[in-house]
Write an enzyme that holds these catalytic residues in place. Structure first.
Site, PDB file in Angstrom:
ATOM      1  N   HIS A   1      -3.441  -1.866  -6.965  1.00  0.00           N
ATOM      2  CA  HIS A   1      -2.679  -0.657  -7.211  1.00  0.00           C
ATOM      3  C   HIS A   1      -3.627   0.398  -7.765  1.00  0.00           C
ATOM      4  O   HIS A   1      -4.260   0.190  -8.800  1.00  0.00           O
ATOM      5  CB  HIS A   1      -1.540  -0.922  -8.199  1.00  0.00           C
ATOM      6  CG  HIS A   1      -0.448  -1.766  -7.633  1.00  0.00           C
ATOM      7  ND1 HIS A   1       0.562  -2.310  -8.388  1.00  0.00           N
ATOM      8  CD2 HIS A   1      -0.202  -2.159  -6.363  1.00  0.00           C
ATOM      9  CE1 HIS A   1       1.385  -3.004  -7.616  1.00  0.00           C
ATOM     10  NE2 HIS A   1       0.924  -2.929  -6.384  1.00  0.00           N
TER      11      HIS A   1
ATOM     12  N   ASP B   1       0.821  -1.220   0.000  1.00  0.00           N
ATOM     13  CA  ASP B   1       0.000   0.000   0.000  1.00  0.00           C
ATOM     14  C   ASP B   1       0.851   1.264   0.000  1.00  0.00           C
ATOM     15  O   ASP B   1       0.428   2.302   0.501  1.00  0.00           O
ATOM     16  CB  ASP B   1      -0.949   0.018   1.215  1.00  0.00           C
ATOM     17  CG  ASP B   1      -1.733  -1.259   1.378  1.00  0.00           C
ATOM     18  OD1 ASP B   1      -2.313  -1.706   0.386  1.00  0.00           O
ATOM     19  OD2 ASP B   1      -1.756  -1.817   2.489  1.00  0.00           O
TER      20      ASP B   1
END
EC number: 6.3.4.4
Length: 419
Positions: free
Chosen positions: A41, A13
């Protein structure tokens, strides 16, 4: 020919999709080399906002070949769905999908969910997408390879072999388990859902070597980060594959790869989703989490929020053999009254202090000056407030490698390049 590997320095992340999307503008191929549908993503560009789970983040460059490498586990129906969403936005796809990659099937996802439920409060924090069972089957030499989709008779034979081995185990371990699909039914389903991308299945090494021979630019992309690596991460709260840059060539289709650049991506603060340790966790996280929009791209789960952990990040940078760091979301720190960096740990810890397997640790903080100015319009390092410049410079000192890219917002043009 040049090659760049983009990897995570922390627990995932970190904003790698944003960095890959930016670098892909000059790439001839964008390659995902591990993982599957278990992480996302987020990419924001002129086509819209996308949460990519299996497609490489470089798919938005029409001149770039998007490669799903042999190190991946591919969820077939979800890949078709993801492709449709991207194409509906007017993006033409050029795909090469490795025939050596492993299929991640609905039965894997069911097994994943049953195991997390069985573990109860000892669960690993899995996204329940079936990633660990799919990788486990590959290691046990029972996996179903993507290339077999082009050989239906072989495919059905291998599925039958797999079911004969797996179903008795699942029935014995999970009392609620039920599964009634036959090998023939599974084969037909797979052939149907894979139609949108079946023609792209190939030995991806061939087109990649051709790009190398033409001095093209190769861009390799990992999901998650060093803290989730199967071998070097915070075991057992890891993913089920190797997320380090050393695996980029093996998982991407070019085993002899020696990349020129390794970009380790780190947020300007710490965050983590799933199970494990976040030593620098903030006491009050909710307001900052909302401001920074820190929720899992795959599950929507709220991420744990913390101050920048230079100890963990430096270890991640070293594991990734990073030549540079891309720092993302520094704009989210604007107006944060209490701004600090963890420069060490107090307490007993193992030889690998970043992800201790035992011990109660406390962070040692260095207080930093905060800033109030909106920095989302800054395009040079010198245009940042002096407090923000000092924050970046201190991180750079602590990590031991240059911070070459600084993201001040989600848009492509909101990027500061240094050096």
């Amino acid at each position: 020919m040049s090659s760049i590997v983009v990897v995570g320095a922390n627990w995932g992340d970190e904003g790698k999709g944003r960095i890959v999307d930016y670098l892909a503008d000059k790439a001839s191929a964008s390659v995902r080399f591990q993982g599957g549908n278990n992480a996302g993503h987020t990419v924001v560009n002129e086509f819209g906002t996308f949460k990519l789970h299996q497609l490489p983040s470089g798919v938005f460059n029409p001149n770039c070949l998007a490669v799903l490498g042999p190190g991946m586990v591919i969820s077939p129906a979800l890949l078709s769905q993801e492709m449709a969403e991207v194409e509906q936005s007017g993006v033409p796809l050029r795909l090469a999908i490795s025939d050596r990659a492993t299929l991640c099937l609905p039965l894997h996802a069911l097994e994943d969910s049953l195991e997390e439920a069985r573990l109860a409060d000892r669960a690993y924090g899995s996204t329940r997408q079936g990633i660990a069972p799919a990788y486990g089957d590959r290691v046990m030499k029972k996996g179903i390879l993507v290339g077999w989709l082009k050989q239906p008779e072989v495919l059905q034979e291998r599925i039958q072999f797999w079911l004969d081995w797996k179903l008795p185990q699942l029935k014995a371990l999970y009392p609620s388990f039920e599964f009634n699909q036959s090998a023939a039914e599974m084969t037909q389903w797979l052939l149907e859902v894979s139609k949108p991308w079946l023609d792209a299945v190939c030995n991806v090494t061939v087109p990649l070597k051709a790009i190398q021979a033409q001095n093209g630019h190769l861009l390799f992309e990992a999901q998650l980060g060093a803290g989730r690596d199967l071998v070097y991460g915070e075991y057992p709260w890891t993913t089920s594959s190797n997320v380090t840059s050393a695996y980029a060539g093996l998982g991407g289709g070019l085993p002899a790869l020696r990349p020129e650049r390794v970009v380790a991506v780190a947020k300007a603060f710490s965050s983590s989703v799933g199970t494990g340790t976040l030593i620098t966790a903030m006491e009050e996280q909710d307001a900052f989490r909302e401001k920074a929009n820190e929720f899992g791209a795959t599950t929507g789960r709220p991420r744990d929020m913390g101050y920048f952990d230079a100890v963990a990040t430096r270890n991640g940078v070293e594991l990734q053999a990073a030549t540079e760091v891309a720092l993302t979301k520094i704009d989210c720190l604007t107006g944060l009254a209490d701004l600090k960096i963890c420069v060490g740990y107090k307490g007993d810890h193992s030889e690998n202090p970043i992800w201790p397997q035992t011990a109660e640790l406390a962070p040692i903080y260095e207080q930093m000056e905060s800033w109030q100015e909106d920095i989302t319009g800054c395009r040079t390092f010198e245009s940042l407030p002096m407090a923000a410049q000092k924050y970046v410079q201190r991180i750079e000192e602590l990590l031991g490698v240059p911070v070459s890219m600084i993201s001040v917002g989600p848009e492509r043009e909101q990027m500061i390049l240094r050096g």
